[in-house]
Design a protein around this motif. Structure first.
Motif, PDB file in Angstrom:
ATOM      1  N   UNK A 292     -44.135 -41.709 -30.766  1.00  0.00           N
ATOM      2  CA  UNK A 292     -44.610 -42.013 -29.416  1.00  0.00           C
ATOM      3  C   UNK A 292     -44.044 -41.044 -28.380  1.00  0.00           C
ATOM      4  N   UNK A 293     -44.933 -40.524 -27.539  1.00  0.00           N
ATOM      5  CA  UNK A 293     -44.541 -39.588 -26.489  1.00  0.00           C
ATOM      6  C   UNK A 293     -44.626 -38.127 -26.880  1.00  0.00           C
ATOM      7  N   UNK A 294     -44.801 -37.817 -28.168  1.00  0.00           N
ATOM      8  CA  UNK A 294     -44.854 -36.431 -28.621  1.00  0.00           C
ATOM      9  C   UNK A 294     -46.211 -35.814 -28.295  1.00  0.00           C
ATOM     10  N   UNK A 295     -46.196 -34.530 -27.891  1.00  0.00           N
ATOM     11  CA  UNK A 295     -47.412 -33.795 -27.564  1.00  0.00           C
ATOM     12  C   UNK A 295     -47.954 -33.088 -28.803  1.00  0.00           C
ATOM     13  N   UNK A 296     -49.237 -33.247 -29.107  1.00  0.00           N
ATOM     14  CA  UNK A 296     -49.809 -32.568 -30.277  1.00  0.00           C
ATOM     15  C   UNK A 296     -49.635 -31.058 -30.233  1.00  0.00           C
ATOM     16  N   UNK A 297     -49.822 -30.447 -29.064  1.00  0.00           N
ATOM     17  CA  UNK A 297     -49.683 -28.994 -28.955  1.00  0.00           C
ATOM     18  C   UNK A 297     -48.265 -28.538 -29.274  1.00  0.00           C
ATOM     19  N   UNK A 298     -47.286 -29.304 -28.818  1.00  0.00           N
ATOM     20  CA  UNK A 298     -45.897 -28.909 -29.070  1.00  0.00           C
ATOM     21  C   UNK A 298     -45.577 -28.994 -30.556  1.00  0.00           C
ATOM     22  N   UNK A 299     -46.081 -30.037 -31.217  1.00  0.00           N
ATOM     23  CA  UNK A 299     -45.824 -30.171 -32.644  1.00  0.00           C
ATOM     24  C   UNK A 299     -46.530 -29.063 -33.427  1.00  0.00           C
ATOM     25  N   UNK A 300     -47.723 -28.684 -33.009  1.00  0.00           N
ATOM     26  CA  UNK A 300     -48.424 -27.585 -33.660  1.00  0.00           C
ATOM     27  C   UNK A 300     -47.605 -26.301 -33.580  1.00  0.00           C
ATOM     28  N   UNK A 301     -47.000 -26.057 -32.421  1.00  0.00           N
ATOM     29  CA  UNK A 301     -46.180 -24.857 -32.256  1.00  0.00           C
ATOM     30  C   UNK A 301     -44.958 -24.900 -33.173  1.00  0.00           C
ATOM     31  N   UNK A 302     -44.374 -26.092 -33.349  1.00  0.00           N
ATOM     32  CA  UNK A 302     -43.201 -26.197 -34.226  1.00  0.00           C
ATOM     33  C   UNK A 302     -43.592 -25.959 -35.690  1.00  0.00           C
ATOM     34  N   UNK A 303     -44.750 -26.461 -36.084  1.00  0.00           N
ATOM     35  CA  UNK A 303     -45.230 -26.226 -37.443  1.00  0.00           C
ATOM     36  C   UNK A 303     -45.518 -24.740 -37.654  1.00  0.00           C
ATOM     37  N   UNK A 304     -46.113 -24.094 -36.647  1.00  0.00           N
ATOM     38  CA  UNK A 304     -46.376 -22.661 -36.737  1.00  0.00           C
ATOM     39  C   UNK A 304     -45.075 -21.883 -36.960  1.00  0.00           C
ATOM     40  N   UNK A 305     -44.043 -22.241 -36.222  1.00  0.00           N
ATOM     41  CA  UNK A 305     -42.753 -21.563 -36.363  1.00  0.00           C
ATOM     42  C   UNK A 305     -42.173 -21.774 -37.771  1.00  0.00           C
ATOM     43  N   UNK A 306     -42.350 -22.973 -38.306  1.00  0.00           N
ATOM     44  CA  UNK A 306     -41.806 -23.262 -39.638  1.00  0.00           C
ATOM     45  C   UNK A 306     -42.552 -22.502 -40.732  1.00  0.00           C
ATOM     46  N   UNK A 307     -43.848 -22.292 -40.563  1.00  0.00           N
ATOM     47  CA  UNK A 307     -44.646 -21.655 -41.613  1.00  0.00           C
ATOM     48  C   UNK A 307     -44.657 -20.137 -41.515  1.00  0.00           C
ATOM     49  N   UNK A 308     -44.275 -19.593 -40.368  1.00  0.00           N
ATOM     50  CA  UNK A 308     -44.206 -18.144 -40.222  1.00  0.00           C
ATOM     51  C   UNK A 308     -45.481 -17.538 -39.666  1.00  0.00           C
ATOM     52  N   UNK A 309     -45.384 -16.264 -39.306  1.00  0.00           N
ATOM     53  CA  UNK A 309     -46.485 -15.610 -38.594  1.00  0.00           C
ATOM     54  C   UNK A 309     -47.526 -14.988 -39.519  1.00  0.00           C
ATOM     55  N   UNK A 310     -47.410 -15.174 -40.820  1.00  0.00           N
ATOM     56  CA  UNK A 310     -48.434 -14.653 -41.727  1.00  0.00           C
ATOM     57  C   UNK A 310     -49.628 -15.603 -41.851  1.00  0.00           C
ATOM     58  N   UNK A 311     -49.501 -16.795 -41.283  1.00  0.00           N
ATOM     59  CA  UNK A 311     -50.606 -17.740 -41.238  1.00  0.00           C
ATOM     60  C   UNK A 311     -50.810 -18.156 -39.789  1.00  0.00           C
ATOM     61  N   UNK A 312     -51.996 -18.681 -39.486  1.00  0.00           N
ATOM     62  CA  UNK A 312     -52.311 -19.160 -38.134  1.00  0.00           C
ATOM     63  C   UNK A 312     -52.549 -20.662 -38.188  1.00  0.00           C
ATOM     64  N   UNK A 313     -51.865 -21.394 -37.326  1.00  0.00           N
ATOM     65  CA  UNK A 313     -52.012 -22.844 -37.245  1.00  0.00           C
ATOM     66  C   UNK A 313     -52.836 -23.178 -36.006  1.00  0.00           C
ATOM     67  N   UNK A 314     -53.894 -23.929 -36.188  1.00  0.00           N
ATOM     68  CA  UNK A 314     -54.745 -24.340 -35.061  1.00  0.00           C
ATOM     69  C   UNK A 314     -54.855 -25.855 -35.036  1.00  0.00           C
ATOM     70  N   UNK A 315     -55.018 -26.410 -33.854  1.00  0.00           N
ATOM     71  CA  UNK A 315     -55.109 -27.858 -33.675  1.00  0.00           C
ATOM     72  C   UNK A 315     -56.575 -28.282 -33.746  1.00  0.00           C
ATOM     73  N   UNK A 316     -56.891 -29.153 -34.684  1.00  0.00           N
ATOM     74  CA  UNK A 316     -58.247 -29.668 -34.821  1.00  0.00           C
ATOM     75  C   UNK A 316     -58.480 -30.875 -33.926  1.00  0.00           C
TER      76      UNK A 316
END
Length: 448
Positions: free
Chosen positions: A330-354
């Motif tokens: 509760x209270x978490x922003x989807x965009x912020x979590x997407x950015x954290x997942x992107x950082x964890x997976x690295x810049x060789x892949x692109x994470x987008x929010x559906x």
């Protein structure tokens, strides 16, 4: 309003109701309301016939042809605001070849009612219907109106069901409290049995992870393909330990668990309260299923669900992707979590929010939780309730101004809930009876 330690006295024997409850559930299961396409009108017609036999006023509202919602009202004195029994009629699909019994047979065997929706959540709908019928048949005076609301489309986002009702027929469904799915799992602890009560649920962040690489003929091996790049990202996802977040609802859950786990369990929980970590939550010396609830209640999560790559067996695809089902505290922003997942997976892949949805409300009214605690203790000595954050989503998301809690206690240990959305889903008749008794008792404690 009184909250006695024993169940409210009844002018009938609950044991005599088993046949009616089982019959309701079996009939509802036989109606295939798989979503898509839904066809909840079939369940609404069954409920309508049963309510009519009991003289209970109700209406059926279709958001689209065949996508039916039902609202029934048993009048009380109006001294207090209404109380709602909330359920959904749709179910997830089933592949018959994976089942030992036909998924829409509603077969009654081995002390169980078998079929898709038995646990999620036609069993609770059947019990809620029976509660309404018993109260009407015995003319039990209530201090508030009692609503039965059975929705469409919960399994696909609630847009044609609970959201549609709230946006278009709010006056019909407004209530002070609502009993919904998402709670009632029973756990045995050193300090006695405990039953979950959903007081909050997670938001969502559906994401796509896309990798690109060299394409070409599959006869020539390459190390830089999109599939290998995506596989490396998935290994990083598996090793990802997201930051722990001690939400107030999770803190209350942990304090309750510490009381129930003296010794090493309480010490480990106290350490987690002081310094919450992924590793600390995953190593708690408590029931493994209960530990999963704790882990989910302290973290945003991302789980891989759908892999896509290639169309021909002799062509190396230039693109590979995976869909992640993200669940947010509760209270978490989807965009912020997407950015954290992107950082964890690295810049060789692109994470987008559906798709993303925040969750805000926590429904932890002290009066309501006290009554639910009295209820479970009356039917299971020394039992307590455990308010928790449901990692999944329910129709509660559509009623932002109401106190919607998950409450339908099961006499069996929580492991049976793993059958939800799985082959051979079934409900034990003893669990149905226990849940029905607790549901009726809670209604009476809040309405007499």
């Amino acid at each position: 309003m009184s909250t006695p330690t024993q169940p409210m006295p009844l002018p009938f024997s609950w044991a005599d109701q088993e046949q009616h409850l089982v019959s309701h559930l079996s009939a509802l299961i036989r109606l295939d309301t798989s979503n898509p396409p839904g066809n909840e009108i079939a369940a609404a017609r069954y409920l309508s016939r049963e309510l009519s036999r009991s003289g209970i006023a109700h209406t059926v509202l279709e958001s689209e042809p065949g996508r039916a919602n039902l609202v029934a009202r048993l009048p009380g004195s109006g001294q207090e605001p209404p109380l709602m029994l909330l359920g959904h009629a749709d179910v997830v699909g089933a592949q018959p070849d994976q089942w030992n019994r036909p998924p829409f047979s509603g077969e009654v065997a081995d002390g169980r009612v078998w079929g898709r929706g038995a646990l999620d959540m036609k069993g609770q709908v059947a019990a809620s219907l029976l509660v309404m019928q018993l109260l009407a048949a015995h003319r039990i005076p209530l201090s508030r109106d009692l609503l039965l609301v059975v929705t469409a489309d919960e399994e696909a986002g609630s847009r044609l069901g609970a959201y549609w009702l709230w946006e278009n027929h709010r006056s019909l469904v407004e209530a002070e409290w609502a009993f919904n799915e998402g709670g009632g799992q029973r756990f045995v602890t050193p300090g006695g049995p405990v039953y979950t009560v959903q007081v909050a649920e997670k938001g969502s962040a559906r994401m796509r992870v896309t990798a690109r690489g060299q394409g070409g003929h599959a006869s020539v091996p390459r190390a830089d393909t999109a599939i290998f790049t995506l596989a490396e990202a998935l290994l990083r996802l598996r090793a990802f330990s997201p930051q722990s977040v001690l939400h107030p609802a999770a803190r209350r859950m942990l304090h309750t668990l510490a009381d129930l786990h003296p010794g090493a369990g309480a010490q480990a929980i106290e350490r987690l309260l002081k310094e919450p970590t992924w590793a600390g939550a995953n190593s708690l010396p408590i029931d493994p299923v209960l530990r999963e609830f704790v882990v989910a209640g302290l973290h945003n999560t991302a789980t891989a669900t759908i892999l896509s790559a290639g169309q021909r067996q002799n062509v190396v695809p230039v693109e590979a992707s995976v869909v992640l089902d993200g669940r947010l505290l509760p209270g978490e922003l989807p965009d912020r979590w997407m950015e954290e997942v992107q950082k964890a997976l690295g810049d060789r892949v692109a994470v987008s929010l559906l798709h993303g949805r925040m969750s805000h409300r926590v429904h932890d009214d002290p009066r309501l939780l006290r009554v639910l605690g009295d209820t479970v203790a009356a039917h299971d000595p020394d039992a307590r309730v455990l308010p928790y954050i449901n990692p999944a989503s329910t129709d509660a998301r559509a009623f932002p101004d109401m106190n919607v809690v998950g409450f339908f206690p099961s006499a069996s240990d929580a492991d049976i809930m793993r059958l939800i959305h799985a082959p051979d889903e079934h409900a034990r008749i003893t669990d149905l009876m226990f849940g029905g008794k607790c549901l009726l008792d809670a209604v009476l404690r809040l309405s007499i």
